[in-house]
Scaffold this motif. Structure first.
Motif, PDB file in Angstrom:
ATOM      1  N   LEU A   1       0.828  -1.208   0.000  1.00 53.87           N
ATOM      2  CA  LEU A   1       0.000   0.000   0.000  1.00 53.87           C
ATOM      3  C   LEU A   1       0.862   1.258   0.000  1.00 53.87           C
ATOM      4  O   LEU A   1       0.443   2.294  -0.503  1.00 53.87           O
TER       5      LEU A   1
ATOM      6  N   ARG B   1       3.450   1.451  -1.672  1.00 50.34           N
ATOM      7  CA  ARG B   1       4.096   1.364  -2.984  1.00 50.34           C
ATOM      8  C   ARG B   1       5.599   1.168  -2.863  1.00 50.34           C
ATOM      9  O   ARG B   1       6.385   1.879  -3.490  1.00 50.34           O
TER      10      ARG B   1
ATOM     11  N   ARG C   1       0.896   0.551  13.740  1.00 51.44           N
ATOM     12  CA  ARG C   1      -0.113   0.425  12.696  1.00 51.44           C
ATOM     13  C   ARG C   1      -0.754   1.751  12.319  1.00 51.44           C
ATOM     14  O   ARG C   1      -0.958   2.033  11.132  1.00 51.44           O
ATOM     15  N   ARG C   2      -1.035   2.603  13.309  1.00 51.08           N
ATOM     16  CA  ARG C   2      -1.711   3.868  12.965  1.00 51.08           C
ATOM     17  C   ARG C   2      -0.843   4.763  12.077  1.00 51.08           C
ATOM     18  O   ARG C   2      -1.287   5.165  11.010  1.00 51.08           O
ATOM     19  N   PRO C   3       0.380   5.101  12.517  1.00 52.12           N
ATOM     20  CA  PRO C   3       1.205   5.930  11.625  1.00 52.12           C
ATOM     21  C   PRO C   3       1.502   5.259  10.287  1.00 52.12           C
ATOM     22  O   PRO C   3       1.591   5.954   9.266  1.00 52.12           O
TER      23      PRO C   3
ATOM     24  N   VAL D   1      -0.529   3.289   8.548  1.00 51.05           N
ATOM     25  CA  VAL D   1      -1.707   3.449   7.701  1.00 51.05           C
ATOM     26  C   VAL D   1      -1.825   4.907   7.252  1.00 51.05           C
ATOM     27  O   VAL D   1      -2.062   5.194   6.075  1.00 51.05           O
ATOM     28  N   MET D   2      -1.631   5.843   8.181  1.00 54.64           N
ATOM     29  CA  MET D   2      -1.782   7.253   7.832  1.00 54.64           C
ATOM     30  C   MET D   2      -0.752   7.678   6.791  1.00 54.64           C
ATOM     31  O   MET D   2      -1.056   8.409   5.855  1.00 54.64           O
TER      32      MET D   2
ATOM     33  N   ALA E   1       0.727   5.732   4.610  1.00 53.82           N
ATOM     34  CA  ALA E   1       0.447   5.100   3.329  1.00 53.82           C
ATOM     35  C   ALA E   1      -0.714   5.792   2.629  1.00 53.82           C
ATOM     36  O   ALA E   1      -0.693   5.973   1.410  1.00 53.82           O
ATOM     37  N   PHE E   2      -1.716   6.221   3.376  1.00 59.88           N
ATOM     38  CA  PHE E   2      -2.893   6.822   2.747  1.00 59.88           C
ATOM     39  C   PHE E   2      -2.625   8.262   2.313  1.00 59.88           C
ATOM     40  O   PHE E   2      -2.905   8.642   1.181  1.00 59.88           O
ATOM     41  N   ASP E   3      -2.088   9.075   3.206  1.00 62.83           N
ATOM     42  CA  ASP E   3      -1.934  10.495   2.908  1.00 62.83           C
ATOM     43  C   ASP E   3      -0.727  11.030   3.690  1.00 62.83           C
ATOM     44  O   ASP E   3      -0.877  11.539   4.800  1.00 62.83           O
TER      45      ASP E   3
ATOM     46  N   ALA F   1       1.179  13.597   3.475  1.00 58.95           N
ATOM     47  CA  ALA F   1       1.217  15.015   3.854  1.00 58.95           C
ATOM     48  C   ALA F   1       0.389  15.241   5.112  1.00 58.95           C
ATOM     49  O   ALA F   1       0.833  15.883   6.068  1.00 58.95           O
TER      50      ALA F   1
ATOM     51  N   ARG G   1      -6.618  -8.075  -0.438  1.00 62.72           N
ATOM     52  CA  ARG G   1      -7.320  -6.832  -0.788  1.00 62.72           C
ATOM     53  C   ARG G   1      -8.662  -7.127  -1.464  1.00 62.72           C
ATOM     54  O   ARG G   1      -9.599  -6.336  -1.378  1.00 62.72           O
TER      55      ARG G   1
ATOM     56  N   ARG H   1     -10.837  -3.130   4.610  1.00 65.56           N
ATOM     57  CA  ARG H   1     -10.262  -2.421   5.755  1.00 65.56           C
ATOM     58  C   ARG H   1      -8.827  -2.858   5.948  1.00 65.56           C
ATOM     59  O   ARG H   1      -8.486  -4.018   5.759  1.00 65.56           O
ATOM     60  N   MET H   2      -8.007  -1.890   6.356  1.00 63.68           N
ATOM     61  CA  MET H   2      -6.579  -2.150   6.450  1.00 63.68           C
ATOM     62  C   MET H   2      -6.278  -3.306   7.392  1.00 63.68           C
ATOM     63  O   MET H   2      -5.483  -4.191   7.065  1.00 63.68           O
TER      64      MET H   2
END
Lengths: 306, 253
Positions: free
Chosen positions: A39, A41, A169-171, A173-174, A176-178, A180, A228, A233-234
């Motif tokens: 995720l 990349r 896990r939280r950082p 996921v964050m 990987a998603f966005d 910035a 996937r 959900r992640m």
């Protein structure tokens, strides 16, 4: 068929049981980690990193042999692999900073490192330091002669990797998603990205012996791609990827034990791909069959309402 | 009454940029921009494509390096005031096929409260749901984000910013490619935030709505062309200067 079933059910002897258990643990750790790697990349980067372990394996063997030790000591080989993978990573980041496109930089790093590694292996072979080095097993994986200590190493590496994944896990996921937004929320995204690469490297290193450096990337990404298709959900994707990775590792190792000339790496990777292919067919919503059915249903409703 | 011992910051300034300069390689994208965004105001950043609008905001937030200049929020360097700032990036900045539900994205706005392992308390969950509800998105909370329309994606992003309960909300083209209903929902929320005393800064493209939506404008074309209340600053001559007269050239004489 019987040797395969024996291997599957841990009946093929102590050593075989160790191997298939080790492969399952490795598959679980690699699957979970790979869900994040994919995720974010970083799939190709991890492939380059895996290939960059080879020069380190060769050099570590030489160093240990010259120092009079056993060139095949796994801890030493893995240390060499880790160092040279990190060197490859640093070099890769340097290349991308020169405004080379990232895919070109990755391809250059991967092929150069692998070429260098093969060169060193050839030198080792020609030196013929007493007996065969047996380093070819690191290319495609091997189940031959896995020691109890090696299985424990895989289990410990996997456990550490999984706990760190859970912790971060939280950082992860964050980022990987966005990325910035993650930075603005106080996440040190550079550190998180580095942590993810190190966790991926940990999977690569623990997988070197079983899957081999050429194919280990497939054990990272294929379970994630299959998972996937089943989950949106992640957390679900990561756990499912772990389960699919574990099943692939176990089945693949059993296959490899049953067919003596089949290296473990290809057996595991093809099993993982089979899981992906089946998922792509039968997964709800995103699967091919589900989509055909949905389209047929839609057509029927449209015809009925006319 | 004694004199205030601290000369700066001027009270009532949410965001202050001083001599901000940003380059991409050797090319200057933003040059020596000084601007002040008063607390409780709602400012549109207006300018042609390539004027450096998004770049200015990203540099102010520290997302990209600046060559020179300073950005302060609420009297502090922006990096230290980050807990009071929310940023809504352009929708296209992320991969919407990411495995997450709408509520998961909104809850990412609560990271400062939960941290690495902190529990998502019922109060925090309510905060995330309320943010969605304010944008008319409560029904879509468990929808996969890939199944959202463009306007719904934009609302989900704004809901994530609302969950942060920030005093300064910075938006990069919040109305790009969204339908009229979404635009109305977003502007209502932004005006609501302003009436709570919060500060809004948005990159904006639709010149026809500037006067209705915003009380201040910053006209930008690499440099700051004009800055001030919409009534006195959003004038034909200053807009023409910002757009390098391209607009007028497009209209038959």
């Amino acid at each position: 068929m019987t040797p395969f079933l024996d291997a599957l059910t841990f009946q093929a002897g102590y050593n075989a049981a160790l191997v298939s258990l080790g492969a399952a643990l490795l598959g679980f750790a690699a699957g979970c980690t790979g869900a994040f790697t994919t995720l974010r990349r970083r799939a190709l980067v991890s492939d380059a990193m895996a290939h960059a372990t080879l020069p380190g394996i060769g050099l570590a063997f030489l160093a240990m042999a010259v120092l009079g030790g056993d060139g095949r000591a796994l801890a030493g080989l893995l240390a060499g692999a880790a160092l040279s993978a990190l060197a490859g990573l640093v070099w890769l980041q340097h290349l991308t900073r020169t405004r080379l496109p990232e895919d070109a930089a990755i391809a250059a790093t991967l092929s150069t490192a692998y070429g260098l590694g093969i060169l060193i292996l050839t030198v080792i072979q020609n030196l013929a330091l007493g007996r065969p080095a047996g380093l070819e097993g690191f290319l495609l994986g091997s189940t031959a002669g896995m020691l109890r200590s090696e299985a424990i190493l895989i289990a410990a590496g996997g456990a550490v990797t999984l706990s760190l994944l859970f912790l971060l896990r939280r950082p992860l996921v964050m980022t990987a998603f966005d990325p910035a937004h993650a930075r603005l929320m106080g996440v040190n995204t550079r550190a998180v990205d580095m942590a993810l690469l190190l966790l991926t490297l940990a999977c690569v290193l623990t997988g070197l012996r079983v899957v081999g450096l050429i194919l280990i990337v497939a054990l990272l990404i294929t379970p994630a791609l299959a998972a996937r298709l089943w989950s949106d959900r992640m957390g679900g994707v990561a756990l499912l990827a772990g389960a699919i990775g574990a099943a692939s590792g176990h089945l693949g190792a059993a296959l490899s034990l049953a067919l003596p000339d089949l290296p473990t790496g290809p057996a595991i990777v093809l099993t993982a791909f089979a899981a992906f292919a089946i998922s792509a067919l039968v997964a709800p919503d995103k699967g091919v069959i589900a989509q055909i059915l949905a389209r047929a249903r839609l057509r029927r409703t449209l015809r009925g309402s006319r | 009454m004694t004199a205030d011992p601290t000369p700066l910051p001027r009270p009532g300034t949410a965001l202050a940029l001083t001599g901000l300069t940003v380059s991409y390689g050797a090319a200057l994208a933003v040059e020596d921009v000084t601007a002040r965004f008063p607390a409780g105001s709602m400012t549109a950043i207006i300018g042609p494509n390539g004027a450096g609008k998004s770049t200015l905001l990203k540099a102010a937030l520290g997302l990209i390096p600046k060559v020179q200049g300073e950005a302060r929020a609420f009297g502090q360097p922006v990096a230290q005031a980050m807990a009071r700032i929310a940023y809504v990036p352009q929708r296209a900045a992320v991969d919407w096929d990411f495995p997450a539900r709408v509520i998961d994205v909104v809850q990412m706005g609560l990271y400062r409260q939960t941290g690495l392992l902190g529990r998502l308390t019922p109060a925090l969950r309510d905060r995330a749901m309320d943010s969605l509800a304010r944008l008319g998105m409560a029904d879509l909370a468990t929808r996969q984000i890939g199944a959202l329309s463009g306007g719904q994606q934009q609302r989900a992003f704004l809901a994530r910013a609302l969950a942060q309960q920030a005093d300064l909300v910075i938006l990069d083209e919040p109305f790009a490619g969204v339908d009229a209903a979404t635009e109305a929902a977003i502007i209502a929320v932004l005006h609501g935030l302003r009436s709570e005393g919060r500060t809004i800064v948005a990159v904006h493209h639709d010149l026809s709505t500037v006067t209705a939506y915003f009380d201040r404008v910053l006209l930008l074309n690499r440099r700051s062309v004009a800055e001030g209340p919409t009534g006195t600053t959003f004038r034909r001559d200053s807009v023409a200067r910002a757009y390098g007269n391209q607009l007028l050239a497009a209209i038959p004489a």
